[in-house]
Write a protein that holds these residues in place. Structure first.
Motif, PDB file in Angstrom:
ATOM      1  N   LEU A 185       0.845  -1.192   0.000  1.00  0.00           N
ATOM      2  CA  LEU A 185       0.000   0.000   0.000  1.00  0.00           C
ATOM      3  C   LEU A 185       0.881   1.243   0.000  1.00  0.00           C
ATOM      4  CD1 LEU A 185      -2.553  -1.091   2.761  1.00  0.00           C
ATOM      5  CD2 LEU A 185      -2.823  -1.284   0.278  1.00  0.00           C
ATOM      6  N   ASN A 186       0.515   2.210  -0.826  1.00  0.00           N
ATOM      7  CA  ASN A 186       1.239   3.475  -0.849  1.00  0.00           C
ATOM      8  C   ASN A 186       0.516   4.486   0.032  1.00  0.00           C
ATOM      9  OD1 ASN A 186       1.948   6.261  -1.816  1.00  0.00           O
ATOM     10  ND2 ASN A 186       3.381   5.075  -3.051  1.00  0.00           N
ATOM     11  N   LEU A 187       1.225   5.029   1.018  1.00  0.00           N
ATOM     12  CA  LEU A 187       0.622   5.979   1.968  1.00  0.00           C
ATOM     13  C   LEU A 187       1.196   7.378   1.788  1.00  0.00           C
ATOM     14  CD1 LEU A 187       0.671   3.826   5.265  1.00  0.00           C
ATOM     15  CD2 LEU A 187      -1.035   3.853   3.429  1.00  0.00           C
ATOM     16  N   ASP A 188       1.529   7.733   0.549  1.00  0.00           N
ATOM     17  CA  ASP A 188       2.142   9.043   0.310  1.00  0.00           C
ATOM     18  C   ASP A 188       1.235  10.207   0.707  1.00  0.00           C
ATOM     19  OD1 ASP A 188       4.416   7.862  -0.567  1.00  0.00           O
ATOM     20  OD2 ASP A 188       4.284   8.519  -2.644  1.00  0.00           O
ATOM     21  N   TYR A 189      -0.046   9.963   0.824  1.00  0.00           N
ATOM     22  CA  TYR A 189      -0.963  11.036   1.235  1.00  0.00           C
ATOM     23  C   TYR A 189      -0.671  11.522   2.658  1.00  0.00           C
ATOM     24  CZ  TYR A 189      -3.416   7.269   3.698  1.00  0.00           C
ATOM     25  OH  TYR A 189      -3.727   6.209   4.514  1.00  0.00           O
ATOM     26  N   LEU A 190       0.065  10.720   3.434  1.00  0.00           N
ATOM     27  CA  LEU A 190       0.393  11.104   4.801  1.00  0.00           C
ATOM     28  C   LEU A 190       1.574  12.074   4.875  1.00  0.00           C
ATOM     29  CD1 LEU A 190       0.172   7.647   6.638  1.00  0.00           C
ATOM     30  CD2 LEU A 190      -1.486   9.531   6.757  1.00  0.00           C
ATOM     31  N   ARG A 191       2.448  11.983   3.909  1.00  0.00           N
ATOM     32  CA  ARG A 191       3.685  12.769   3.990  1.00  0.00           C
ATOM     33  C   ARG A 191       3.399  14.253   3.789  1.00  0.00           C
ATOM     34  NH1 ARG A 191       6.895  11.247  -1.616  1.00  0.00           N
ATOM     35  NH2 ARG A 191       5.410  12.223  -3.032  1.00  0.00           N
ATOM     36  N   GLU A 192       4.304  15.056   4.334  1.00  0.00           N
ATOM     37  CA  GLU A 192       4.073  16.501   4.278  1.00  0.00           C
ATOM     38  C   GLU A 192       5.391  17.243   4.454  1.00  0.00           C
ATOM     39  OE1 GLU A 192       1.528  19.888   6.749  1.00  0.00           O
ATOM     40  OE2 GLU A 192       1.217  17.740   7.132  1.00  0.00           O
ATOM     41  N   PRO A 193       5.700  18.161   3.534  1.00  0.00           N
ATOM     42  CA  PRO A 193       6.922  18.952   3.714  1.00  0.00           C
ATOM     43  C   PRO A 193       6.748  19.935   4.867  1.00  0.00           C
ATOM     44  CG  PRO A 193       5.654  19.807   1.876  1.00  0.00           C
ATOM     45  CD  PRO A 193       4.963  18.542   2.324  1.00  0.00           C
ATOM     46  N   ILE A 194       7.835  20.276   5.487  1.00  0.00           N
ATOM     47  CA  ILE A 194       7.787  21.259   6.560  1.00  0.00           C
ATOM     48  C   ILE A 194       9.090  22.045   6.523  1.00  0.00           C
ATOM     49  CG2 ILE A 194       8.641  19.576   8.242  1.00  0.00           C
ATOM     50  CD1 ILE A 194       6.998  21.022  10.374  1.00  0.00           C
ATOM     51  N   SER A 195       9.001  23.359   6.523  1.00  0.00           N
ATOM     52  CA  SER A 195      10.192  24.197   6.397  1.00  0.00           C
ATOM     53  C   SER A 195      11.016  24.147   7.670  1.00  0.00           C
ATOM     54  CB  SER A 195       9.792  25.646   6.105  1.00  0.00           C
ATOM     55  OG  SER A 195       9.100  26.196   7.213  1.00  0.00           O
ATOM     56  N   ALA A 196      12.302  24.426   7.527  1.00  0.00           N
ATOM     57  CA  ALA A 196      13.211  24.416   8.677  1.00  0.00           C
ATOM     58  C   ALA A 196      12.751  25.406   9.739  1.00  0.00           C
ATOM     59  CB  ALA A 196      14.631  24.740   8.228  1.00  0.00           C
ATOM     60  N   GLU A 197      12.173  26.526   9.291  1.00  0.00           N
ATOM     61  CA  GLU A 197      11.723  27.554  10.232  1.00  0.00           C
ATOM     62  C   GLU A 197      10.559  27.066  11.095  1.00  0.00           C
ATOM     63  OE1 GLU A 197      12.045  28.061   6.944  1.00  0.00           O
ATOM     64  OE2 GLU A 197      13.951  29.137   6.990  1.00  0.00           O
ATOM     65  N   LYS A 198       9.738  26.151  10.533  1.00  0.00           N
ATOM     66  CA  LYS A 198       8.555  25.691  11.242  1.00  0.00           C
ATOM     67  C   LYS A 198       8.774  24.377  12.000  1.00  0.00           C
ATOM     68  CE  LYS A 198       5.232  27.966   8.167  1.00  0.00           C
ATOM     69  NZ  LYS A 198       4.073  27.794   7.260  1.00  0.00           N
ATOM     70  N   ARG A 199       9.982  23.819  11.841  1.00  0.00           N
ATOM     71  CA  ARG A 199      10.257  22.555  12.518  1.00  0.00           C
ATOM     72  C   ARG A 199      10.625  22.829  13.971  1.00  0.00           C
ATOM     73  NH1 ARG A 199      13.661  20.540   7.918  1.00  0.00           N
ATOM     74  NH2 ARG A 199      15.436  20.583   9.319  1.00  0.00           N
ATOM     75  N   LYS A 200       9.717  22.585  14.875  1.00  0.00           N
ATOM     76  CA  LYS A 200      10.007  22.777  16.290  1.00  0.00           C
ATOM     77  C   LYS A 200      10.842  21.606  16.799  1.00  0.00           C
ATOM     78  CE  LYS A 200       5.942  25.552  17.449  1.00  0.00           C
ATOM     79  NZ  LYS A 200       4.743  25.657  18.311  1.00  0.00           N
TER      80      LYS A 200
END
Length: 412
Positions: A238-253
């Protein structure tokens, strides 16, 4: 041997030095020069690397390549080349130039005066580079040093004749260590290739040497057991690529660093949020590693973690064995399904259509158990070899420090 009379150098990272040595500012030993060539006329292109100042193979380049070599600087054999920016992360900040040629103007070339012998000061600054000793001076955002800062750094200055003796001695000793290191690295490479062959053999031929075989119809696989089925990846996983999400370095807590943050080549950070809570396999979607295969392509991930948009998320359903598919997908040749040359890409659609030849789940489990045991044995040997490399690296660092600071005298 009579003990050498020593004195305090007044510099923490140098410690005591022979009483006949001086300590002087760096600017009295070396001077920065820059000779820009506005137009590239086919000169040898050089680069500062962990192996020193090397000649770049323009016919088969590795790493980043500029669009033009116009504006590069001419550097001369016998001088020193230094990287004085990003010194916190640059693997090697010093090199002895052994060929005339051109290199990036971002690097700094230094010519030695009558007080200094370039090979000795190469080893001295290599010693400082091992521990990033000058990092405390680089307090700006790029962790860079300017010429004035470097010029004021206090350095040992033995008599030039002794500098030459030390450099020649270290050349011989380091050459021995480097030769041993290269031999062990080759052994590790051979073991890793053997591991790949063991995996490929098991996931394409099975474990029964007497089983009847058939043509798989897939070039990289060849013949397979007659009872294995032909399928495509999308029918088994099963491909679950819908779960992945980019996040910018500035927003990565990253206050607590609770969860792994995955990209195309495994974990790249720790962050305080997750977008997957499962047991899955991750495979890079883009990047040179798709073709080079210098790093693993498949990563096993379980629990809570974050996956960005540079990795595919694959869920192995109960009808198949998770561990088996981790081995199988690492062995697959994806070459014909990768698009792009400057930036290789394995799209979801192409990944879904990768052909697979697989046994039933019971046989998958037998194969994965076998491979887990065999690979663990190989990795145990690899681990021992890597420990040997660490010991050699520590020994090399130790002898360079001892001789460039005069703690030990060159044998006569």
């Amino acid at each position: 041997m009579t003990a050498r009379e020593m004195k305090d150098s007044g510099v923490d990272w140098i410690g005591e030095i022979p009483i006949s040595w001086r300590v002087i500012p760096n600017k009295y030993v070396m001077k920065k020069i820059k000779n820009i060539r506005p137009t590239y006329n086919g000169d040898t292109i050089l680069s500062l690397s962990q192996k020193g100042v090397i000649v770049r193979n323009l016919g088969n380049p590795s790493g980043k390549m500029p669009t033009t070599f116009d504006g590069y600087q001419f550097i001369e054999k016998g001088n020193l080349l230094m990287c004085l920016f990003d010194i916190d992360v640059t693997p090697r900040c010093i090199g002895l130039i052994k060929n005339d040629g051109l290199c990036s103007p971002a690097y700094s070339q230094f010519v030695l005066d009558k007080n200094g012998y370039a090979p000795y000061y190469y080893y001295y600054y290599l010693n400082l580079d091992f521990t990033k000793e000058l990092l405390h001076l680089a307090k700006n955002l790029r962790h860079s040093l300017n010429e004035e800062q470097l010029g004021n750094v206090k350095i040992p200055c033995p008599p030039v004749k002794e500098q030459i003796s030390i450099a020649n001695f270290l050349d011989a000793k380091c050459s021995e260590i480097d030769s041993l290191t290269a031999d062990i690295e080759k052994q590790i490479e051979t073991l890793q290739e053997y591991k790949k062959s063991v995996i490929t053999e098991a996931v394409t031929k099975g474990l029964d040497p007497n089983v009847e075989m058939k043509d798989s119809g897939v070039e990289w696989i060849g013949k397979v057991p007659i009872h294995w089925k032909t399928t495509r990846l999308k029918n088994e996983i099963l491909n679950l690529d819908y779960l992945r999400e980019p996040i910018s370095a500035e927003k990565r807590k990253n206050e607590h660093g609770l969860y792994d943050y995955y990209g195309a080549s495994g974990v790249i950070d720790k962050i305080d949020d997750f977008n997957v809570n499962d047991t899955v396999l991750l495979i890079g979607e883009d990047g040179a590693n798709l073709l080079m295969r210098n790093l693993p392509l498949i990563y096993k991930a379980s629990g809570k973690f974050w996956v960005n948009n540079h990795a595919h998320i694959l869920k192995v359903p109960p009808k198949n064995d998770y561990e088996y598919f981790a081995f199988l997908l690492e062995a697959v040749d994806y070459t014909n399904f990768i698009t792009g040359s400057a930036q290789p890409k394995l799209s979801q659609r192409n990944l879904d259509n990768v052909p697979l030849i697989i046994p039933n789940v019971e046989e998958q489990r037998h194969i994965s158990e076998y491979l887990s045991e065999r690979c663990a044995d190989i990795e145990l040997v690899v681990g021992e070899k890597q420990k040997q490399l660490e010991v050699l690296a520590q020994y090399k660092q130790s002898i360079i420090y001892e001789y460039v600071t005069g703690k030990k005298a060159v044998p006569t």
